[in-house]
Write an enzyme that holds these catalytic residues in place. Structure first.
Site, PDB file in Angstrom:
ATOM      1  N   ASP A 114     -15.116  -9.219  15.191  1.00 36.38           N
ATOM      2  CA  ASP A 114     -15.693  -8.092  14.506  1.00 36.38           C
ATOM      3  C   ASP A 114     -16.427  -7.154  15.571  1.00 36.38           C
ATOM      4  OD1 ASP A 114     -15.943  -5.832  12.323  1.00 36.38           O
ATOM      5  OD2 ASP A 114     -17.810  -7.151  11.684  1.00 36.38           O
ATOM      6  N   HIS A 115     -16.044  -6.091  15.704  1.00 33.02           N
ATOM      7  CA  HIS A 115     -17.056  -5.261  16.878  1.00 33.02           C
ATOM      8  C   HIS A 115     -17.300  -5.775  18.082  1.00 33.02           C
ATOM      9  CE1 HIS A 115     -17.798  -2.089  13.667  1.00 33.02           C
ATOM     10  NE2 HIS A 115     -17.872  -2.765  12.842  1.00 33.02           N
ATOM     11  N   GLU A 135     -10.998   1.506  17.723  1.00 41.57           N
ATOM     12  CA  GLU A 135     -11.802   2.620  16.694  1.00 41.57           C
ATOM     13  C   GLU A 135     -12.014   3.749  17.361  1.00 41.57           C
ATOM     14  OE1 GLU A 135     -15.279   1.105  14.667  1.00 41.57           O
ATOM     15  OE2 GLU A 135     -16.161   3.188  14.392  1.00 41.57           O
ATOM     16  N   HIS A 185     -13.907   0.190   7.908  1.00 41.53           N
ATOM     17  CA  HIS A 185     -15.152  -0.318   7.798  1.00 41.53           C
ATOM     18  C   HIS A 185     -16.054  -0.053   6.909  1.00 41.53           C
ATOM     19  CE1 HIS A 185     -15.041  -2.932  11.913  1.00 41.53           C
ATOM     20  NE2 HIS A 185     -13.747  -2.285  11.686  1.00 41.53           N
ATOM     21  N   GLY A 186     -17.332  -0.731   6.846  1.00 46.21           N
ATOM     22  CA  GLY A 186     -18.319  -0.140   6.047  1.00 46.21           C
ATOM     23  C   GLY A 186     -18.143   0.087   4.341  1.00 46.21           C
ATOM     24  N   ALA A 187     -17.138  -0.830   4.057  1.00 45.03           N
ATOM     25  CA  ALA A 187     -16.165  -0.472   2.838  1.00 45.03           C
ATOM     26  C   ALA A 187     -16.764  -1.438   1.660  1.00 45.03           C
ATOM     27  CB  ALA A 187     -14.820  -0.705   3.063  1.00 45.03           C
ATOM     28  N   SER A 188     -18.062  -1.856   1.648  1.00 45.44           N
ATOM     29  CA  SER A 188     -18.668  -2.418   0.520  1.00 45.44           C
ATOM     30  C   SER A 188     -19.055  -1.355  -0.664  1.00 45.44           C
ATOM     31  CB  SER A 188     -19.983  -3.353   1.001  1.00 45.44           C
ATOM     32  OG  SER A 188     -19.703  -4.791   1.412  1.00 45.44           O
ATOM     33  N   SER A 212     -21.552  -6.629   3.421  1.00 47.50           N
ATOM     34  CA  SER A 212     -22.795  -6.342   2.617  1.00 47.50           C
ATOM     35  C   SER A 212     -22.649  -6.648   1.311  1.00 47.50           C
ATOM     36  CB  SER A 212     -23.303  -4.595   2.681  1.00 47.50           C
ATOM     37  OG  SER A 212     -23.315  -4.314   3.781  1.00 47.50           O
TER      38      SER A 212
HETATM   39  P1  13P Z   1     -20.143  -3.056   4.672  1.00 45.18           P
HETATM   40  O1  13P Z   1     -21.647  -3.103   5.495  1.00 45.18           O
HETATM   41  O2  13P Z   1     -19.902  -2.050   3.903  1.00 45.18           O
HETATM   42  O3  13P Z   1     -20.024  -4.654   3.988  1.00 45.18           O
HETATM   43  O4  13P Z   1     -19.189  -3.122   5.960  1.00 45.18           O
HETATM   44  C1  13P Z   1     -18.663  -4.212   6.655  1.00 45.18           C
HETATM   45  C2  13P Z   1     -18.181  -4.146   8.118  1.00 45.18           C
HETATM   46  O5  13P Z   1     -17.414  -2.984   8.112  1.00 45.18           O
HETATM   47  C3  13P Z   1     -17.854  -5.263   9.324  1.00 45.18           C
HETATM   48  O6  13P Z   1     -17.461  -4.819  10.156  1.00 45.18           O
HETATM   49  O1  G3H Z   2     -20.461  -4.545  11.672  1.00 45.05           O
HETATM   50  C1  G3H Z   2     -21.229  -4.904  10.757  1.00 45.05           C
HETATM   51  C2  G3H Z   2     -21.324  -6.092  10.023  1.00 45.05           C
HETATM   52  O2  G3H Z   2     -21.731  -5.937   8.701  1.00 45.05           O
HETATM   53  C3  G3H Z   2     -21.994  -7.112  10.746  1.00 45.05           C
HETATM   54  O3  G3H Z   2     -23.277  -6.943  10.893  1.00 45.05           O
HETATM   55  O4  G3H Z   2     -24.008  -7.871  12.980  1.00 45.05           O
HETATM   56  O5  G3H Z   2     -25.743  -7.859  10.996  1.00 45.05           O
HETATM   57  O6  G3H Z   2     -23.788  -9.566  11.277  1.00 45.05           O
HETATM   58  P1  G3H Z   2     -24.319  -8.123  11.740  1.00 45.05           P
HETATM   59 ZN    ZN Z   3     -17.709  -2.717  10.907  1.00 42.11          ZN
END
Ligand code: 13P
Ligand code: G3H
Ligand code: ZN
Length: 331
Positions: A94-95, A146, A233-236, A279
């Site tokens: 991830d990222h 992205e 992303h960021g979909a919680s 999240s």
């Molecule tokens: P949330 O913070 O919304 O769960 O997003 C997580 C995410 O995008 C991880 O790459």
């Molecule tokens: O990319 C975002 C995720 O929620 C990861 O966050 O690097 O704090 O584990 P983190």
């Molecule tokens: Zn993310």
């Protein structure tokens, strides 16, 4: 000595996304950092018969070590087989922020990587992403790129404002990089505080309702790259049930707000094939641990509070797959 993910039993995301696109649902991508989270993800997805992407962030690598996490994922695969869960599992970076990091994950057995060049100027993003794709595709590893920047904390980078993805750029980006999926910015953001209270309205129960996602931008993107898998992303959802559980047990999460489930349902039916959730899992675990500490101050066996936290997380995952993403029963 390099390991190919196929020898471990992981799959890349190609087939998963093809089926998700055609079936109008989204694959869940859950972050994990520890034993209880990965158990919950595999048990939750196994029980709901959902394909799953296990993802490893930079924070997770700092916390638990990249090698440890990769072997935890292999252990989880083995456990899934022994339990008779016949679900496709991808192990995803991830990222990822450098070529070298992507190579090291691919060499150690990851089946998918994200190269996040979104903070770079456009041409630099293309150059970096293309380089990762060239390497990854030699090993049949999927690559997520992205375009656009999400507000909030994206691993160690903090952006004050979203920069929405520009539909005019996506076709050029996808064709010049060769990526397999594209993360876009249409109003989501990382973390539990996705919108400022002043951006929101209140519903009849006093719950903050955020502005809708920019589905108009998503539709434009879909027109430019028809059939191409999109990632959110960021979909919680930042579920109020768990925010309240935290706040009612000594926590202080004021004005936490996420993406409402009905918007995620709508996204899952579109070209969005992967939905990232971190999240929500953190909130469940924190809420349960706080509750147990408040109710049983004498408890000091970690299994007695981490176990219930894991079980509640499993329930939340089953619920997401079944009622929000539509991935349940698709394995
Ligand atoms: P949330 O913070 O919304 O769960 O997003 C997580 C995410 O995008 C991880 O790459
Ligand atoms: O990319 C975002 C995720 O929620 C990861 O966050 O690097 O704090 O584990 P983190
Ligand atoms: Zn993310």
């Amino acid at each position: 000595m390099a390991t190919n993910y196929k020898d471990i039993g992981f799959v890349n995301t190609k087939e998963m996304f093809k089926k998700a696109f055609e079936g109008k649902y989204a694959i869940p991508a859950f972050n994990f950092n520890n034993l209880e989270q990965i158990q919950a993800v595999i048990n939750g997805c196994g029980e709901s018969k959902s394909p799953v992407i296990l993802q490893v962030s930079s924070g997770a690598r700092k916390y638990a070590d990249q090698t440890m996490l990769r072997y935890m994922a292999e252990g989880a695969m083995q456990m899934a087989k022994e339990k008779g869960y016949n679900i496709p599992v991808a192990l995803h970076l991830d990222h990822g922020d450098t070529y070298e990091l992507c190579v090291s994950c691919i060499e150690s057995g990851f089946s998918s990587v994200m190269i996040d060049g979104s903070h770079h100027p456009y041409e630099k993003n293309i150059e970096l992403t293309r380089k990762v794709v060239e390497y990854a595709h030699k090993y049949d590893v999927s690559v997520e790129g992205e375009l656009g920047v999400l507000a909030g904390i994206e691993d160690d980078v903090v952006a004050a404002k979203s920069i929405y993805t520009q539909p005019d750029e996506v076709e050029d980006f996808v064709s010049r990089t060769g990526v397999d999926s594209l993360a876009i910015s249409i109003g989501t953001s990382h973390g539990a505080f996705k919108f400022k209270p002043e951006q929101c309205t209140k519903n009849k129960d006093g719950v903050l309702v955020p502005p809708p996602l920019r589905f108009d931008i998503l539709e434009e993107i879909e027109k430019r790259i028809p059939g191409f898998p999109i990632v959110l992303h960021g979909a919680s959802s930042v579920l109020p049930e768990y925010v309240n559980l935290i706040n009612n047990n000594g926590g202080a999460l004021e004005a936490a707000v996420g993406i409402p489930a009905e918007q995620l349902r709508k996204a899952a039916k579109s070209a969005v094939c992967k939905i990232n959730i971190d999240s929500d899992g953190r909130l469940v675990v924190t809420g349960m641990i706080r509750k147990i500490f408040a109710e049983k101050p004498e408890e000091f066996d970690p299994r007695k509070y981490l176990g219930p936290a894991r079980d509640e997380l499993t329930k939340m995952i089953i619920d997401k797959n079944t009622h929000v993403l539509g991935s349940a029963g698709r394995a």
